[in-house]
Design a protein around this motif. Structure first.
Motif, short mmCIF file in Angstrom:
data_model
loop_
_atom_site.label_atom_id
_atom_site.label_comp_id
_atom_site.label_asym_id
_atom_site.label_seq_id
_atom_site.Cartn_x
_atom_site.Cartn_y
_atom_site.Cartn_z
N ALA A 220 0.84 -1.19 0.00
CA ALA A 220 0.00 0.00 0.00
C ALA A 220 0.88 1.25 0.00
N PRO A 221 0.48 2.30 -0.71
CA PRO A 221 1.29 3.52 -0.73
C PRO A 221 1.57 4.07 0.66
N GLU A 222 0.57 3.99 1.55
CA GLU A 222 0.77 4.50 2.91
C GLU A 222 1.83 3.69 3.65
N ALA A 223 1.84 2.38 3.41
CA ALA A 223 2.83 1.53 4.07
C ALA A 223 4.23 1.81 3.52
N LEU B 213 -5.27 -2.03 18.66
CA LEU B 213 -5.84 -2.18 17.33
C LEU B 213 -5.92 -0.81 16.68
N THR B 214 -5.38 -0.68 15.47
CA THR B 214 -5.40 0.61 14.78
C THR B 214 -6.80 0.92 14.24
N ALA B 215 -7.01 2.18 13.93
CA ALA B 215 -8.28 2.58 13.31
C ALA B 215 -8.28 2.20 11.83
N GLY B 216 -7.10 2.27 11.19
CA GLY B 216 -7.01 1.99 9.77
C GLY B 216 -6.70 0.53 9.49
N GLU B 217 -7.12 0.09 8.31
CA GLU B 217 -6.82 -1.28 7.88
C GLU B 217 -5.51 -1.31 7.10
N ARG B 218 -4.86 -2.47 7.10
CA ARG B 218 -3.70 -2.77 6.26
C ARG B 218 -2.66 -1.65 6.32
N GLY B 219 -2.26 -1.13 5.15
CA GLY B 219 -1.18 -0.14 5.12
C GLY B 219 -1.51 1.12 5.88
N GLN B 220 -2.77 1.52 5.90
CA GLN B 220 -3.15 2.70 6.67
C GLN B 220 -2.92 2.48 8.15
N GLY B 221 -3.23 1.27 8.61
CA GLY B 221 -3.00 0.96 10.02
C GLY B 221 -1.53 0.93 10.36
N PHE B 222 -0.71 0.33 9.46
CA PHE B 222 0.73 0.32 9.70
C PHE B 222 1.27 1.74 9.74
#
Length: 265
Positions: A33-36, A240-249
């Motif tokens: 993911a771009p965010e990751a 537990l993060t609010a975002g999923e996948r790369g957003q959470g990372f």
């Protein structure tokens, strides 16, 4: 398990590095993911090493070990350590010697054949050609296996003497005591020359395949898509993060770097 927004800066500030899963923690549909990606770059620039630990095969992981801003990738659930030397060339280390791997390979192929014959609808993962020390059955990447068949595959793997875990996409089976937890204990000193102290690292994951790390790591973070696995899990992450996948990372990385910058100020 609490919302990651409640994680105090004091818990993040002393950390020396990040251990992370890859699939559905850094990626979506097999792509980072771009965010990751931006988060990995920011951590590297901030002097925070990242070691990725995945159930994916060595063959799939090699290019990422060469090109991603990570210190190392441990593939096949702790079996193969991939990193770069000073000249940027790939280094490959194994948890088991060559003779052991050859003997185990024959047993693994026998188990795979038995699963395909006995479990209706079962398919080996499409990345199987790159696997050196394990087998993987697809349950959610390019095929779908209902929970009853997933349980049946796990039972057959154990019947053959394999360890079995379920990730967000695959059912992985291997022979030996290595695991994501042993991977952390191996990779940190071998790649970074540091004694591994669990209190000095955070682990980020997304599925029941990360449960061993959630059990052993004092500070662990699940990305939001972990929630679909919670009913089957005995050990849960600290946060537990609010975002999923790369957003959470990225959410975790941003908070970690902000905590360290606060210390510097």
């Amino acid at each position: 398990m609490q919302a990651f927004s409640l994680c105090p800066a004091a818990a993040l500030r002393p950390l020396r590095g990040v251990l992370t899963d890859i699939d559905d923690t850094l990626t979506l549909d097999g792509r980072i993911a771009p965010e990751a990606w931006r988060a990995l770059q920011a951590l590297q620039a901030g002097g925070v090493p990242v070691i990725a630990i995945t159930g994916r095969p060595a063959g799939w992981s090699e290019q990422f070990a060469l090109t991603w801003p990570v210190a190392a990738i441990v593939a096949e659930n702790g079996a193969v350590l991939l990193s770069r030397d000073a000249q940027g060339q790939l280094l490959r280390d194994f948890a088991q010697d060559e003779v052991t791997r050859a003997v185990n390979f024959e047993r693994l192929q026998g188990c795979a054949a038995d699963i395909l014959q006995r479990v209706p609808g079962s398919r080996l993962a499409t990345d199987s050609a790159g696997r050196l020390t394990d087998i993987a059955v697809d349950h959610s990447e390019h095929a779908h296996l209902p929970p009853a068949q997933v349980a049946e595959v796990c039972a057959l793997m154990r019947e053959h003497g394999l360890r079995a875990t379920v990730s967000s996409i695959h059912i992985n089976g291997w022979i030996g005591e290595h695991s994501k937890w042993s991977a952390a204990q191996w990779a940190v000193p071998h790649r970074l020359g540091l004694a591994f102290v669990a209190d000095e690292w955070v682990y980020v994951g997304d599925s029941s395949n990360d449960e061993l790390m959630f059990e052993h790591m004092p500070l662990s973070v699940g990305v939001a898509n972990l929630q679909r696995f919670l009913p089957q899990m005995h050990w849960r992450p600290s946060y537990l993060t609010a975002g999923e996948r790369g957003q959470g990372f990225a959410e975790m990385a941003t908070a970690l770097l902000a905590a360290r910058q606060g210390e510097a100020a």
